[in-house]
Design a protein around this motif. Structure first.
Motif, PDB file in Angstrom:
ATOM      1  N   LEU A 100       0.927  -1.169   0.056  1.00 43.68           N
ATOM      2  CA  LEU A 100      -0.133   0.040  -0.050  1.00 43.68           C
ATOM      3  C   LEU A 100       0.832   1.230   0.008  1.00 43.68           C
ATOM      4  O   LEU A 100       1.931   1.370   0.524  1.00 43.68           O
ATOM      5  N   ASN A 101       0.516   2.180  -0.554  1.00 42.79           N
ATOM      6  CA  ASN A 101       1.168   3.567  -0.694  1.00 42.79           C
ATOM      7  C   ASN A 101       0.557   4.464   0.367  1.00 42.79           C
ATOM      8  O   ASN A 101      -0.839   4.574   0.492  1.00 42.79           O
ATOM      9  N   HIS A 102       1.499   5.177   1.223  1.00 44.72           N
ATOM     10  CA  HIS A 102       1.000   5.878   2.205  1.00 44.72           C
ATOM     11  C   HIS A 102       0.939   7.316   1.936  1.00 44.72           C
ATOM     12  O   HIS A 102       2.104   7.889   1.826  1.00 44.72           O
ATOM     13  N   LYS A 103      -0.231   7.825   1.758  1.00 47.64           N
ATOM     14  CA  LYS A 103      -0.278   9.162   0.922  1.00 47.64           C
ATOM     15  C   LYS A 103      -0.581  10.416   1.923  1.00 47.64           C
ATOM     16  O   LYS A 103      -0.821  10.201   2.942  1.00 47.64           O
ATOM     17  N   LEU A 104      -0.382  11.522   1.289  1.00 46.33           N
ATOM     18  CA  LEU A 104      -0.546  12.826   2.181  1.00 46.33           C
ATOM     19  C   LEU A 104      -1.988  12.822   2.266  1.00 46.33           C
ATOM     20  O   LEU A 104      -2.352  13.392   3.558  1.00 46.33           O
ATOM     21  N   GLY A 105      -2.738  12.535   1.631  1.00 54.12           N
ATOM     22  CA  GLY A 105      -4.353  12.868   1.648  1.00 54.12           C
ATOM     23  C   GLY A 105      -5.053  11.651   0.989  1.00 54.12           C
ATOM     24  O   GLY A 105      -4.518  10.549   0.522  1.00 54.12           O
ATOM     25  N   TRP A 106      -6.285  11.682   0.749  1.00 54.63           N
ATOM     26  CA  TRP A 106      -7.190  10.467   0.074  1.00 54.63           C
ATOM     27  C   TRP A 106      -6.762   9.190   0.884  1.00 54.63           C
ATOM     28  O   TRP A 106      -6.686   8.328   0.163  1.00 54.63           O
ATOM     29  N   ARG A 107      -6.684   9.396   2.077  1.00 55.46           N
ATOM     30  CA  ARG A 107      -5.862   8.337   3.007  1.00 55.46           C
ATOM     31  C   ARG A 107      -7.053   7.140   3.226  1.00 55.46           C
ATOM     32  O   ARG A 107      -6.718   5.865   3.448  1.00 55.46           O
ATOM     33  N   GLY A 108      -8.241   7.352   3.009  1.00 55.00           N
ATOM     34  CA  GLY A 108      -9.229   6.334   3.016  1.00 55.00           C
ATOM     35  C   GLY A 108      -9.614   5.676   1.708  1.00 55.00           C
ATOM     36  O   GLY A 108     -10.152   4.229   1.963  1.00 55.00           O
ATOM     37  N   THR A 109      -8.821   5.947   0.701  1.00 55.70           N
ATOM     38  CA  THR A 109      -8.683   5.175  -0.508  1.00 55.70           C
ATOM     39  C   THR A 109      -7.596   4.255  -0.632  1.00 55.70           C
ATOM     40  O   THR A 109      -6.430   4.949  -0.453  1.00 55.70           O
ATOM     41  N   THR A 110      -7.742   3.184  -0.711  1.00 55.53           N
ATOM     42  CA  THR A 110      -6.422   2.123  -1.024  1.00 55.53           C
ATOM     43  C   THR A 110      -5.725   2.537  -2.242  1.00 55.53           C
ATOM     44  O   THR A 110      -6.258   2.917  -3.190  1.00 55.53           O
ATOM     45  N   ASN A 111      -4.526   2.781  -2.004  1.00 58.45           N
ATOM     46  CA  ASN A 111      -3.613   3.055  -3.130  1.00 58.45           C
ATOM     47  C   ASN A 111      -2.220   1.942  -3.350  1.00 58.45           C
ATOM     48  O   ASN A 111      -1.815   1.818  -2.264  1.00 58.45           O
ATOM     49  N   THR A 112      -2.396   1.488  -4.492  1.00 60.54           N
ATOM     50  CA  THR A 112      -1.756   0.076  -4.374  1.00 60.54           C
ATOM     51  C   THR A 112      -0.482  -0.176  -5.472  1.00 60.54           C
ATOM     52  O   THR A 112      -0.537   0.437  -6.577  1.00 60.54           O
ATOM     53  N   LEU A 113       0.361  -1.009  -5.256  1.00 61.07           N
ATOM     54  CA  LEU A 113       1.442  -1.711  -6.112  1.00 61.07           C
ATOM     55  C   LEU A 113       0.933  -2.790  -6.317  1.00 61.07           C
ATOM     56  O   LEU A 113       0.677  -3.921  -5.320  1.00 61.07           O
ATOM     57  N   LEU A 114       0.432  -3.272  -7.425  1.00 61.12           N
ATOM     58  CA  LEU A 114       0.000  -4.577  -8.054  1.00 61.12           C
ATOM     59  C   LEU A 114       0.864  -5.583  -8.954  1.00 61.12           C
ATOM     60  O   LEU A 114       1.563  -4.708  -9.763  1.00 61.12           O
ATOM     61  N   ASN A 115       1.254  -6.576  -8.628  1.00 67.84           N
ATOM     62  CA  ASN A 115       2.036  -7.297  -9.499  1.00 67.84           C
ATOM     63  C   ASN A 115       1.076  -8.498 -10.296  1.00 67.84           C
ATOM     64  O   ASN A 115       0.166  -9.139  -9.650  1.00 67.84           O
ATOM     65  N   PHE A 116       1.199  -8.379 -11.400  1.00 68.57           N
ATOM     66  CA  PHE A 116       0.555  -9.402 -12.297  1.00 68.57           C
ATOM     67  C   PHE A 116       1.555 -10.507 -12.805  1.00 68.57           C
ATOM     68  O   PHE A 116       2.395 -10.257 -13.285  1.00 68.57           O
ATOM     69  N   GLY A 117       0.945 -11.627 -12.471  1.00 69.30           N
ATOM     70  CA  GLY A 117       1.762 -12.888 -13.173  1.00 69.30           C
ATOM     71  C   GLY A 117       2.830 -13.151 -12.340  1.00 69.30           C
ATOM     72  O   GLY A 117       3.886 -13.659 -12.941  1.00 69.30           O
ATOM     73  N   GLU A 118       3.192 -12.800 -11.069  1.00 73.00           N
ATOM     74  CA  GLU A 118       4.417 -13.056 -10.304  1.00 73.00           C
ATOM     75  C   GLU A 118       4.414 -14.586  -9.720  1.00 73.00           C
ATOM     76  O   GLU A 118       5.399 -15.019  -9.243  1.00 73.00           O
ATOM     77  N   GLY A 119       3.286 -15.195  -9.918  1.00 77.00           N
ATOM     78  CA  GLY A 119       3.361 -16.533  -9.597  1.00 77.00           C
ATOM     79  C   GLY A 119       2.857 -16.769  -8.071  1.00 77.00           C
ATOM     80  O   GLY A 119       2.774 -18.041  -7.819  1.00 77.00           O
ATOM     81  N   ARG A 120       2.495 -15.700  -7.368  1.00 75.61           N
ATOM     82  CA  ARG A 120       1.764 -15.990  -5.929  1.00 75.61           C
ATOM     83  C   ARG A 120       0.652 -16.680  -5.995  1.00 75.61           C
ATOM     84  O   ARG A 120       0.379 -17.520  -5.092  1.00 75.61           O
ATOM     85  N   TYR A 121      -0.038 -16.694  -7.072  1.00 69.54           N
ATOM     86  CA  TYR A 121      -1.608 -17.296  -7.122  1.00 69.54           C
ATOM     87  C   TYR A 121      -1.530 -18.060  -8.341  1.00 69.54           C
ATOM     88  O   TYR A 121      -2.093 -17.637  -9.498  1.00 69.54           O
TER      89      TYR A 121
END
Length: 608
Positions: free
Chosen positions: A261-282
């Motif tokens: 999760l990115n920890h932001k100055l504002g809009w803190r109620g909205t999750t803001n993310t780094l997503l990995n596609f196809g890394e093999g976790r699932y």
């Protein structure tokens, strides 16, 4: 006078949106049904959003390694919004929509942005579904878009990457056919995606049973090379959980993993993310890569995604506007209650007299008028653009095409001007509160923090400025800018014939000619580097010209009513403020544009 009264005036007295009910698409509606929608949204925002604005700011999303945890109030607010039908408010009846004009949808959603912008960020779901309705297959619409409109699923858009930022031509996420060829699944040609996406709002949460990611990726050639530039970008539906053709979850988790999760100055109620596609976790179905379904034709991803982004940019302008107005209302209340200082008379201050409220000081009134002129002017602009969307889709012939062109020119301004100047309004709201405004005892500091994002996301300020000067005012031989100028000139002529507005009409006429002349001068050499070196000052200036036009037209509407009535008198005062304090600023901005000043571009790096 609060937000609802301002909306009612702009919708009904200024834009006269009730006239839309004469069109077949909106024939079932009336002002009563419009008011009922506004009433419902105002109530939900008041009860489910506003009381928890500070809660979601302090109780940020948490990732426990498996899922994102959000406060209970966010779940309740999102459910209330979904149950209201607003996710599909402008959609057709036959898919569960209300067939509301888009301008009404935009106005109704403004209550949520004002109450708590980080709870109320549902725009991506609606925009995602709208893009699929425009470019998806029949089954993609049925399975994905309709389940977003009904609130069952949420949606995102995944563009940026850690190494590329706003430079979409440099994205590296790749999509390879799932098998020897692009194996046709009923939900669309199936691919396997691998890559990383950054700054994804609402990229992971437990608010809905599924999340539909729209992902930009490139399809490699036979040698495995990614095509250069943006022309090779395609668009894919990548659901968090795989589904069947009936929209039922199959029980299989797609290979989309939350990296953080990115920890932001504002809009803190909205999750803001780094997503990995196809890394093999699932791992899914015995192969590497996240399963994605192609939307539209290969290489047409940006065309499909920009359908969503243009709506998102108007929504960002509205969010910035609402935060500006929220700060204005808060500082207005404070100024009316806070005693401080004494009036200065002919003999100086009389310290034996009681203190006056700070609203009685001229400089506080200046700051309040600035906020009012920025916020209500930006609201007028965004509603005007929303009304153009309705004209584009339901107007006839030339009117629809003109609406399309005007939107092309105005969208960068509608997104960026409120993001800059309503942020300044929030700064003034803090200033009116004094030291208290800098503390968390009052919400104005949160409004500023929340608003600071709006100059960045959905296309940064500089990118919007280059789009405006580099493309939008020149497209189709400059026809869009010419059309905008003609609309402004018509407003000038009408105002010149209105008693009391002749000076403002003359000032806008001069400002418009300055802006048009600077546009030509910027491109006089035909060198993009010279023309675009001062694109941001150009956007500020043209934005001020457009806002002056909005205020001139709003002033005419106020005078058509009772100009002495307090609300209309306030609108006229805000218009005068904008013309006398703000519009003259365009001279300095346009000077560097006109002269193609290269002070910034030619600054030697070592000198910094």
């Amino acid at each position: 006078m609060g937000l609802r009264a301002t909306l009612d005036f702009l919708l009904y007295d200024w834009l006269e949106v009730q006239a839309l009910n004469a069109r077949p698409r909106f024939a079932d509606h009336s002002r009563e049904t419009f008011d009922a929608v506004l009433d419902t949204c105002e109530r939900i925002a008041r009860e489910k959003y506003a009381p928890f604005n500070r809660t979601v700011d302090t109780e940020e999303p948490r990732f426990d390694g498996e899922k994102v945890i959000l406060p209970a109030c966010t779940h309740a607010a999102r459910l209330a919004y979904a149950e209201s039908g607003m996710l599909g408010a402008a959609q057709d009846y036959d898919i569960g929509g209300m067939q509301l004009p888009y301008v009404l949808e935009a106005a109704a959603n403004s209550f949520f942005a004002a109450a708590s912008v980080s709870i109320g960020s549902n725009m991506l779901t609606s925009g995602n579904a709208s893009a699929l309705m425009a470019h998806g297959s029949a089954l993609q619409k049925q399975v994905f878009a309709l389940n977003e409109f009904n609130g069952r699923w949420a949606g995102t858009m995944c563009l940026s990457e850690p190494q590329a930022g706003s430079s979409l031509s440099d994205i590296a996420t790749r999509a390879t056919p799932d098998g020897a060829g692009a194996q046709d699944d009923a939900l669309g040609p199936r691919f396997r995606l691998k890559g990383h996406k950054m700054w994804i709002s609402s990229g992971d949460h437990e608010l809905t049973e599924n999340i539909v990611h729209l992902v930009l990726a490139k399809i490699p050639d036979a040698e495995g090379r990614l095509p250069p530039g943006v022309k090779g970008i395609s668009l894919f539906i990548v659901p968090k959980h795989l589904v069947d053709t009936e929209g039922r979850l199959t029980g299989e988790r797609n290979d989309v993993a939350l990296a953080g999760l990115n920890h932001k100055l504002g809009w803190r109620g909205t999750t803001n993310t780094l997503l990995n596609f196809g890394e093999g976790r699932y791992p899914v179905r015995g192969a590497a890569g996240a399963i994605g379904y192609l939307v539209g034709a290969p290489g047409q991803g940006l065309q499909c995604m920009f359908h969503m982004m243009n709506e998102a940019r108007i929504a960002i302008g509205m969010a910035a506007t609402m935060l500006g107005l929220a700060g204005y209302y808060a500082s207005l209340d404070y100024a009316r209650e806070r005693p401080q200082g004494r009036p200065t008379g002919a003999g100086g201050k009389d310290v034996t007299r009681p203190q006056v409220r700070i609203i009685d000081h001229a400089d506080v009134r200046r700051m309040l008028l600035a906020q009012k002129s920025y916020g209500e002017g930006a609201l007028a602009l965004n509603l005007y653009c929303a009304r153009l969307v309705d004209e584009q889709h339901t107007g006839q012939g030339e009117a629809a095409d003109e609406a399309r062109l005007l939107l092309e020119v105005l969208t960068p301004i509608a997104k960026s001007w409120p993001s800059e100047f309503c942020l300044e309004a929030n700064s003034l709201a803090i200033q009116i509160h004094g030291g208290y405004g800098y503390t968390r005892d009052f919400q104005v500091e949160q409004y500023w923090r929340d608003n600071r994002l709006n100059m960045i996301h959905e296309g940064t300020h500089g990118i919007q400025a280059m789009d405006l000067l580099g493309r939008k005012v020149r497209m189709e031989g400059g026809r869009g800018l010419q059309l905008l100028a003609a609309r402004i000139e018509a407003g000038i002529a009408a105002a010149a014939a209105t008693p009391g507005l002749d000076a403002e009409a003359a000032a806008l006429a001069d400002a418009l000619q300055q802006a048009l002349g600077a546009t030509d001068a910027a491109w006089a050499t035909g060198e993009p580097g010279e023309a675009l070196a001062n694109a941001v000052p150009y956007m500020q200036a043209l934005g001020h010209v457009v806002l002056a036009w909005m205020w001139l037209d709003v002033a005419r509407a106020a005078l058509r009513g009772d100009g002495a009535q307090p609300a209309n008198a306030g609108r006229l005062a805000a218009a005068r403020y904008f013309f006398r304090y703000e519009l003259p600023r365009i001279g300095a901005w346009l000077k560097v544009v006109r002269e193609r000043d290269l002070t910034c571009a030619e600054m030697d790096e070592s000198g910094f």
